[in-house]
Design an enzyme around this catalytic site. Structure first.
Site, mmCIF file in Angstrom:
data_model
loop_
_atom_site.group_PDB
_atom_site.id
_atom_site.type_symbol
_atom_site.label_atom_id
_atom_site.label_comp_id
_atom_site.label_asym_id
_atom_site.label_seq_id
_atom_site.Cartn_x
_atom_site.Cartn_y
_atom_site.Cartn_z
ATOM 1 N N HIS A 77 -9.956 -5.328 -3.373
ATOM 2 C CA HIS A 77 -8.631 -5.506 -2.788
ATOM 3 C C HIS A 77 -8.770 -5.917 -1.343
ATOM 4 C CE1 HIS A 77 -9.877 -1.271 -2.510
ATOM 5 N NE2 HIS A 77 -9.274 -1.232 -1.331
ATOM 6 N N ASN B 257 -12.868 -3.537 2.254
ATOM 7 C CA ASN B 257 -13.940 -2.554 2.406
ATOM 8 C C ASN B 257 -14.867 -2.637 1.203
ATOM 9 O OD1 ASN B 257 -12.806 -1.431 4.807
ATOM 10 N ND2 ASN B 257 -11.324 -0.319 3.550
ATOM 11 N N ASP C 240 0.846 -1.186 0.000
ATOM 12 C CA ASP C 240 0.000 0.000 0.000
ATOM 13 C C ASP C 240 0.890 1.249 0.000
ATOM 14 O OD1 ASP C 240 -3.210 0.532 0.928
ATOM 15 O OD2 ASP C 240 -1.806 2.211 1.147
ATOM 16 N N ILE C 241 0.496 2.223 -0.784
ATOM 17 C CA ILE C 241 1.299 3.445 -0.946
ATOM 18 C C ILE C 241 1.272 4.311 0.317
ATOM 19 C CG2 ILE C 241 -0.473 5.029 -1.868
ATOM 20 C CD1 ILE C 241 1.581 5.695 -4.106
ATOM 21 N N GLU D 142 -12.432 3.127 -1.153
ATOM 22 C CA GLU D 142 -12.045 4.280 -1.979
ATOM 23 C C GLU D 142 -11.721 3.870 -3.412
ATOM 24 O OE1 GLU D 142 -8.868 6.119 0.161
ATOM 25 O OE2 GLU D 142 -10.196 6.723 1.797
ATOM 26 N N VAL D 143 -11.038 2.749 -3.565
ATOM 27 C CA VAL D 143 -10.666 2.300 -4.911
ATOM 28 C C VAL D 143 -11.643 1.211 -5.357
ATOM 29 C CG1 VAL D 143 -8.856 1.260 -6.323
ATOM 30 C CG2 VAL D 143 -8.239 2.834 -4.472
ATOM 31 N N HIS E 77 -6.766 -5.798 2.188
ATOM 32 C CA HIS E 77 -5.656 -5.202 2.930
ATOM 33 C C HIS E 77 -5.091 -6.270 3.855
ATOM 34 C CE1 HIS E 77 -6.827 -0.887 2.187
ATOM 35 N NE2 HIS E 77 -8.023 -1.439 2.036
#
Ligand code: AMP
Length: 121
Positions: A107, A94, A33-34, A102-103, A109
């Site tokens: 995905h 999520n 993760d960025i 958000e994206v 995490h």
């Protein structure tokens, strides 16, 4: 809801944007993760165009579903955060607006490398 081909993870999959790769196979990509929220914060995503976990479970093949699940354990092993190699971790996804997504590309995490605290704060 239609899949947005311009989301950031779609761009990473198309190699239009770089990522710090951890693991890749036919169905899955994993990268850091960025904006890490814990000492170790990795993401595991399917290569197919799925908006969220529900979309994935409705549309993905059994092979893709198994591959994504297994990749979580593989990545945790590579990062030394699994129960076998480390002290455990949290895997979460999520979904949608209320889920804080958000994206709009599925995905998971993976948070670890330290005690990640309560599930909801
Ligand atoms: P979510 O809120 O569950 O949709 O999480 C989206 C995650 O994507 C956040 O933790 C972001 O820090 C992460 N993120 C956004 N852009 C990038 C990127 N280019 N590379 C890696 N992670 C990213």
């Amino acid at each position: 809801m239609k899949y947005d081909k311009n989301n950031i993870f779609a761009k990473i999959l198309r190699k239009e944007i770089s990522c710090k790769k951890i693991f890749e196979n036919e169905h899955v990509l994993s990268f850091y993760d960025i904006n890490p929220q814990k000492k170790i914060h990795a993401l595991v995503i399917p290569k197919g165009e799925y908006i969220n976990l529900d979309d994935f479970n409705h549309k993905a093949s059994d092979q893709e579903i198994v591959a994504l699940n297994k990749a979580i354990t593989i990545v945790a092993g590579l990062l030394n955060i699994s129960i076998n190699k480390g002290k455990g971790y949290r895997a979460l996804t999520n979904l949608g607006e209320y889920g804080g997504q958000e994206v709009p590309h599925l995905h998971f995490h993976l948070f670890g490398g330290e005690n990640v605290g309560k599930m909801v704060e």
